[in-house]
Design an enzyme around this catalytic site. Structure first.
Site, short mmCIF file in Angstrom:
data_model
loop_
_atom_site.label_atom_id
_atom_site.label_comp_id
_atom_site.label_asym_id
_atom_site.label_seq_id
_atom_site.Cartn_x
_atom_site.Cartn_y
_atom_site.Cartn_z
N THR A 128 1.04 -0.78 0.16
CA THR A 128 -0.03 0.12 -0.34
C THR A 128 1.30 0.73 0.23
OG1 THR A 128 -1.88 -1.30 1.26
CG2 THR A 128 -1.77 1.05 1.15
N THR B 48 13.38 4.93 10.43
CA THR B 48 14.31 4.11 10.74
C THR B 48 14.10 2.64 9.88
OG1 THR B 48 14.82 4.62 12.51
CG2 THR B 48 15.48 2.43 12.87
N GLN C 88 0.51 -8.64 -6.79
CA GLN C 88 0.01 -10.13 -6.84
C GLN C 88 1.04 -11.56 -7.96
OE1 GLN C 88 -1.71 -11.64 -5.15
NE2 GLN C 88 -3.00 -10.11 -4.15
N ALA D 88 6.25 -8.31 0.66
CA ALA D 88 7.09 -9.12 1.61
C ALA D 88 5.76 -10.61 2.14
CB ALA D 88 7.31 -9.21 2.48
N HIS D 89 4.48 -9.59 2.67
CA HIS D 89 3.41 -10.90 3.23
C HIS D 89 2.78 -11.86 1.61
CE1 HIS D 89 -0.70 -9.00 2.75
NE2 HIS D 89 -0.06 -8.12 2.68
N CYS E 292 -9.07 -6.51 2.15
CA CYS E 292 -9.13 -4.78 2.79
C CYS E 292 -10.33 -4.32 2.34
CB CYS E 292 -8.27 -3.72 2.56
SG CYS E 292 -7.50 -4.29 0.65
N1 PLP Z 1 -1.98 -4.33 -4.61
C1 PLP Z 1 -2.47 -5.39 -4.74
C2 PLP Z 1 -2.57 -6.46 -5.43
C3 PLP Z 1 -2.78 -6.33 -3.51
O1 PLP Z 1 -3.43 -7.84 -3.61
C4 PLP Z 1 -2.25 -5.66 -2.39
C5 PLP Z 1 -2.98 -6.31 -0.50
O2 PLP Z 1 -4.29 -7.39 -0.96
C6 PLP Z 1 -2.21 -4.68 -1.67
C7 PLP Z 1 -1.32 -3.66 -3.20
C8 PLP Z 1 -1.33 -4.21 -0.33
O3 PLP Z 1 -0.29 -4.61 0.08
P1 PLP Z 1 -0.40 -4.66 1.10
O4 PLP Z 1 -0.64 -5.74 1.80
O5 PLP Z 1 1.20 -5.14 1.33
O6 PLP Z 1 -0.16 -3.07 2.04
#
Ligand code: PLP
Length: 390
Positions: free
Chosen positions: A72, A240, A181, A200-201, A322
């Site tokens: 994000t 940091t 993705q 990373a996650h 989200c």
């Molecule tokens: N962009 C895409 C295509 C995603 O699928 C996601 C998370 O679902 C994000 C951005 C946001 O990533 P993060 O969860 O690391 O903020």
């Protein structure tokens, strides 16, 4: 339990978790401290930077990675960080797609409130964005195109290579691609976007760390920080560094298979096709990620099915985690041409490299049983209602 919601987030291996814990203990220093303890950490961060760069972007330009707290933030930085440059260049029109992640859409909307204009391309029923659509949308004053590689809800793969060629053939137009993705599944070294976001996650790394990769130092020099603070990350992203997160990110990236698994989605869709009546595999006639299946079952509400599957130990989703509080049908599915009814019946099943045949077979049985259960329950409810009315 069977976890098939890997597009929301992925589990970490014990080894990655251990690498992070060791880093927390052994490399606790601040990488910006000039003393030995700090410099030891700075060396580790640089090593991680190099590994991530090599494995994900196929080059040695480690200093062209800016670490962020997540995908994000990387998307926000890519768009908002260019604000002053785009205003100065009098190129305040942005082209993006209507199916981007909210971290792109809302960042573009924020710039619109400051006088920018934007064109949101809809993929329509085919689900993916073509280079032709981008060319049509670009104007004389277009300064930035932001198009994701793989959509997080549909799995559709946009024509990013051709889009990159079309964008760069215009000169002075920058391309950002949200590859959150795509990383780990598709080769990001091929796409040559000016900026690429990764998290990373989504690839078995820790939460709380992502990055924005810059194709060259020239693009980097156009960026302005969107947070205010220290001089970290070449002044572009103060704060940091999350050193243990960065080390864990690199560890997870190094564990990615050279040839990612690509059979799970097809295998599952074929099995569901055989076993469950009224099953539909959305968008499958077009290029789609082998990691994400967008499925619907006639007459079965997606949210209800996700809950029923969860009760049976199978974890999937209806779309982006989200947006899970929203009761509206997914904007991504609607912009991708599904009717509101089809969108409300859709679930997302997403795989990891390690997802096994056994897990998929069991998941198919669970889905089949849950779909029958919900359809029978609804049919019985209808009968009861009719009996009450007569
Ligand atoms: N962009 C895409 C295509 C995603 O699928 C996601 C998370 O679902 C994000 C951005 C946001 O990533 P993060 O969860 O690391 O903020």
């Amino acid at each position: 339990m069977i976890y098939l919601d890997n597009a929301s987030t992925t589990p970490m291996t014990m080894q990655t978790a251990m690498a992070i814990m060791e880093a927390q203990i052994n490399f606790f220093g601040n990488p910006d401290s000039p003393h030995e303890i700090g410099q030891k950490v700075s060396d580790e961060v640089f090593k991680a930077r190099k590994q991530i760069c090599k494995r994900l972007f196929g080059n040695e330009n480690a200093n062209q990675i800016v670490f962020t707290s997540c995908g994000t933030e990387a998307n926000n930085l890519a768009i908002l960080g260019l604000k002053d440059y785009l205003i100065g260049a009098k190129r305040t029109h942005i082209v993006t797609s209507a199916t981007e992640h909210k971290s792109v859409l809302l960042a573009v909307k924020a710039l619109e409130r400051e006088g920018f204009t934007a064109t949101y391309i809809s993929p329509g029923r085919k689900g993916y964005i073509t280079a032709e659509q981008v060319v049509e949308a670009m104007r004389e004053d277009t300064g930035l195109v932001s198009i994701m590689y793989v959509n997080n809800e549909t799995g559709c793969i946009n024509e990013i290579k051709a889009i990159q060629e079309a964008v760069h053939s215009r000169g002075n137009v920058l391309l950002h691609s949200d590859c959150v993705q795509a990383a780990g599944f598709l080769d990001l070294s091929e796409i040559q976007a000016d900026m690429i976001s990764v998290s990373a996650h989504k690839i078995h790394g820790p939460k709380g760390i992502g990055c924005l990769y810059f194709k060259d130092t020239e693009t980097m020099s156009l960026m302005k920080n969107i947070l205010y603070g220290g001089e970290q990350e070449l002044f572009i992203r103060p704060g940091t560094l999350n050193t243990a997160g960065i080390i864990g990110f690199a560890y997870a990236v190094n564990c990615l298979p050279v040839v990612p698994a690509d059979w799970q989605e097809i295998y599952m869709a074929n099995a569901l096709e055989k076993k469950v009546e009224g099953f539909h595999r959305n968008f499958h006639e077009y290029p789609c990620s082998p990691r994400i299946g967008s499925y619907r079952f006639d007459g079965v509400d997606g949210d209800t099915l996700v809950s029923a599957l969860s009760l049976r130990g199978l974890y999937v989703s209806t779309g982006a985690a989200c947006n899970s509080q929203s009761v509206e049908p997914s904007y991504v599915l609607i912009e991708s041409g599904l009717t509101p009814q089809e969108a409300s019946e859709t679930i997302r099943v997403s795989f990891a490299n390690g997802t096994t045949i056994g897990e998929i077979d069991e998941a198919v049985n669970i889905i089949s049983e849950a779909v029958s259960f919900l359809r029978n329950r609804d049919a019985e409810g209808d009968q009861d209602e009719k009996a009450e009315l007569t």
